[in-house]
Design a protein around this motif. Structure first.
Motif: not given
Length: 138
Positions: A19-27, A29-42
């Motif tokens: 309800l909050i993010f609507g059709d932007r929800l997949p984007n 989620i992808n941004d959150g996963l990308r951030m976690v991957r970047n933190l692991r790589n760092m």
């Protein structure tokens, strides 16, 4: 992480996110996963750089100061030499505390009014008789 949540609560959270993010929800989620991957790589890059600079193999868990000193600076003989005087003090303290604990148990057992004290030979105290109330006198 979610051990305190049941399936209904997780479903409500997902519905709320939709309800909050609507059709932007997949984007999102992808941004959150990308951030976690970047933190692991760092973190991997930082440990790799540190390993290269120090000339030894360092894992992420080794960055805790106690683990770092134990693994990289002290040999096993040094660690045993440090522990030996402290271990004897610990053993002495533990035996003293165990003795005090046993004595306290004996005192508590002797002072317990709920059990009859047959071993000591003293009679168990009887509870006082109930006092008459005002209603009984009238």
């Amino acid at each position: 992480m979610f051990e305190n949540l049941n399936w209904w609560e997780i479903g409500v959270l997902l519905l709320l996110a939709l309800l909050i993010f609507g059709d932007r929800l997949p984007n999102v989620i992808n941004d959150g996963l990308r951030m976690v991957r970047n933190l692991r790589n760092m973190a991997r890059n930082a440990t790799g750089d540190l390993s290269r600079e120090l000339g030894t193999d360092i894992q992420l868990e080794d960055l805790h100061p106690k683990a770092f000193i134990r693994k990289h600076l002290l040999s096993e003989d040094d660690e045993q030499a440090i522990r030996k005087p402290l271990q004897s003090m610990y053993d002495n303290l533990r035996s003293d505390v165990t003795g005090v604990h046993d004595e306290l148990k004996d005192v508590a057992k002797a002072a317990d009014l709920r059990t009859p004290s047959v071993a000591t030979g003293t009679p168990t105290p009887t509870p006082p008789a109930p006092r008459p109330s005002y209603d009984d006198a009238t």
